[in-house]
Design a protein around this motif. Structure first.
Motif, PDB file in Angstrom:
ATOM      1  N   LYS A   2       0.192 133.254  67.609  1.00  0.00           N
ATOM      2  CA  LYS A   2       1.401 133.065  68.397  1.00  0.00           C
ATOM      3  C   LYS A   2       1.073 133.265  69.876  1.00  0.00           C
ATOM      4  N   ILE A   3       1.306 132.215  70.676  1.00  0.00           N
ATOM      5  CA  ILE A   3       1.031 132.265  72.108  1.00  0.00           C
ATOM      6  C   ILE A   3       2.349 132.345  72.858  1.00  0.00           C
ATOM      7  N   ALA A  56      10.624 140.548  77.428  1.00  0.00           N
ATOM      8  CA  ALA A  56      10.238 141.550  76.434  1.00  0.00           C
ATOM      9  C   ALA A  56      10.177 140.936  75.038  1.00  0.00           C
ATOM     10  N   ALA A  57      11.106 140.023  74.738  1.00  0.00           N
ATOM     11  CA  ALA A  57      11.113 139.380  73.422  1.00  0.00           C
ATOM     12  C   ALA A  57       9.840 138.566  73.216  1.00  0.00           C
ATOM     13  N   VAL A  58       9.396 137.857  74.250  1.00  0.00           N
ATOM     14  CA  VAL A  58       8.153 137.086  74.161  1.00  0.00           C
ATOM     15  C   VAL A  58       6.969 138.029  73.986  1.00  0.00           C
ATOM     16  N   ALA A  59       6.926 139.086  74.786  1.00  0.00           N
ATOM     17  CA  ALA A  59       5.817 140.041  74.727  1.00  0.00           C
ATOM     18  C   ALA A  59       5.739 140.734  73.373  1.00  0.00           C
ATOM     19  N   ARG A  60       6.860 140.945  72.762  1.00  0.00           N
ATOM     20  CA  ARG A  60       6.901 141.637  71.468  1.00  0.00           C
ATOM     21  C   ARG A  60       6.332 140.769  70.351  1.00  0.00           C
ATOM     22  N   GLU A  61       6.508 139.456  70.433  1.00  0.00           N
ATOM     23  CA  GLU A  61       6.080 138.547  69.372  1.00  0.00           C
ATOM     24  C   GLU A  61       4.676 137.993  69.551  1.00  0.00           C
ATOM     25  N   ALA A  62       4.227 137.889  70.795  1.00  0.00           N
ATOM     26  CA  ALA A  62       3.001 137.150  71.086  1.00  0.00           C
ATOM     27  C   ALA A  62       1.744 137.903  70.667  1.00  0.00           C
ATOM     28  N   GLU A  63       0.777 137.139  70.168  1.00  0.00           N
ATOM     29  CA  GLU A  63      -0.579 137.663  69.937  1.00  0.00           C
ATOM     30  C   GLU A  63      -1.467 137.396  71.153  1.00  0.00           C
ATOM     31  N   VAL A  85       4.064 145.650  74.653  1.00  0.00           N
ATOM     32  CA  VAL A  85       2.786 144.959  74.444  1.00  0.00           C
ATOM     33  C   VAL A  85       1.872 145.869  73.634  1.00  0.00           C
ATOM     34  N   SER A  86       1.513 145.442  72.430  1.00  0.00           N
ATOM     35  CA  SER A  86       0.683 146.269  71.564  1.00  0.00           C
ATOM     36  C   SER A  86      -0.783 146.200  71.978  1.00  0.00           C
ATOM     37  N   ASP A  87      -1.571 147.137  71.465  1.00  0.00           N
ATOM     38  CA  ASP A  87      -2.968 147.264  71.878  1.00  0.00           C
ATOM     39  C   ASP A  87      -3.824 146.053  71.519  1.00  0.00           C
ATOM     40  N   ASP A  88      -3.445 145.310  70.470  1.00  0.00           N
ATOM     41  CA  ASP A  88      -4.279 144.197  70.027  1.00  0.00           C
ATOM     42  C   ASP A  88      -3.895 142.853  70.652  1.00  0.00           C
ATOM     43  N   VAL A  89      -2.912 142.859  71.561  1.00  0.00           N
ATOM     44  CA  VAL A  89      -2.494 141.620  72.230  1.00  0.00           C
ATOM     45  C   VAL A  89      -3.489 141.262  73.324  1.00  0.00           C
TER      46      VAL A  89
END
Length: 264
Positions: A2-3, A56-63, A85-89
């Protein structure tokens, strides 16, 4: 994969169009946010991608999260998204002047960060992008970043110390090339050529010359000499450009870009 795009301006559109045209991702794999509902609707209608009503919604979903906003908006955008933004993004920035260290500090935590500097010819699939990464980005992620950037032109891995130079020689220089094309067309019009035809001839000459440099592998000076016949017409034009200080003006213009970039 997911980009997510935060910011859907011209550069983001070029990137999205390139990724879809090269079949790197599917439309359903791309989401984006923008400041206005009109932009979101427009982008969805053109590309068929998903849109979200907040950064924030985009940042939450994106890989893979691509920050495609202007440098002056960076601080505010990062403050909106850093907690989600999670650590693996994999975070990709295309902002001029914002260094890896500056972005890392703005996030207040360790992130996987790729810094890119694309240019406007990406809009027609002929971009040139400099890419550098921080220490948390793996070799595989670096290769993926290059693949994404190559979807709309050429991309090269460079040390961050050269990114300001990249911004000048490829990011800002299209404006100077457009001025050159316009000036050549004006001269052709003065010689009697219709305006539309003059633009076509001037632009094609620049395009073809650039392609010759890239594909022949010859030094630009050697190619120039091939055009300049002894006692011919072209060498007289070269003489005038040298007298007017063309080389020095171009160098000074790019130096001014670099200096301004470092102030951002």
């Amino acid at each position: 994969m997911k980009i997510g795009f935060i910011g859907l301006g011209n550069m983001a559109r070029a990137m999205i169009g390139g990724m879809l045209q090269r079949n790197i991702v599917e439309r359903d794999d791309i989401i984006g946010s923008a400041r206005t509902a009109e932009t979101l609707e427009n982008i969805h209608n053109i590309y068929g991608i998903g849109t979200r009503d907040s950064n924030a919604a985009v940042a939450r979903e994106a890989e893979i999260l691509i920050l495609a906003v202007k440098p002056q908006f960076f601080q505010g955008v990062i403050e909106e998204i850093r907690d989600v933004v999670s650590d693996d993004v994999l975070v990709i920035s295309i902002a001029a002047g914002k260094t890896i260290a500056w972005i890392e500090q703005a996030f207040h935590k360790e992130i996987k960060l790729v810094r890119c500097m694309p240019n406007t010819p990406a809009l027609v699939g002929e971009g040139c992008t400099g890419v550098c990464v921080n220490s948390r980005v793996s070799a595989e992620e670096t290769a993926l970043s290059l693949k994404l950037m190559e979807s709309f032109g050429r991309a090269s891995l460079v040390p961050e110390s050269l990114m300001d130079a990249v911004g000048a020689v490829s990011g800002s220089s299209p404006a100077f090339v457009f001025m050159f094309i316009e000036a050549m067309a004006d001269a052709a019009v003065a010689a009697g050529m219709p305006r539309a035809q003059a633009y076509e001839f001037a632009a094609q000459a620049v395009y073809g010359s650039s392609k010759l440099v890239l594909e022949s592998g010859k030094h630009p000076g050697e190619l120039k000499d091939m055009v300049c016949s002894p006692g011919g017409t072209t060498i007289q034009g070269v003489r005038v450009l040298e007298e007017k200080g063309m080389r020095g003006a171009v160098i000074d213009a790019l130096r001014a870009v670099v200096e301004q970039t470092r102030k951002l």
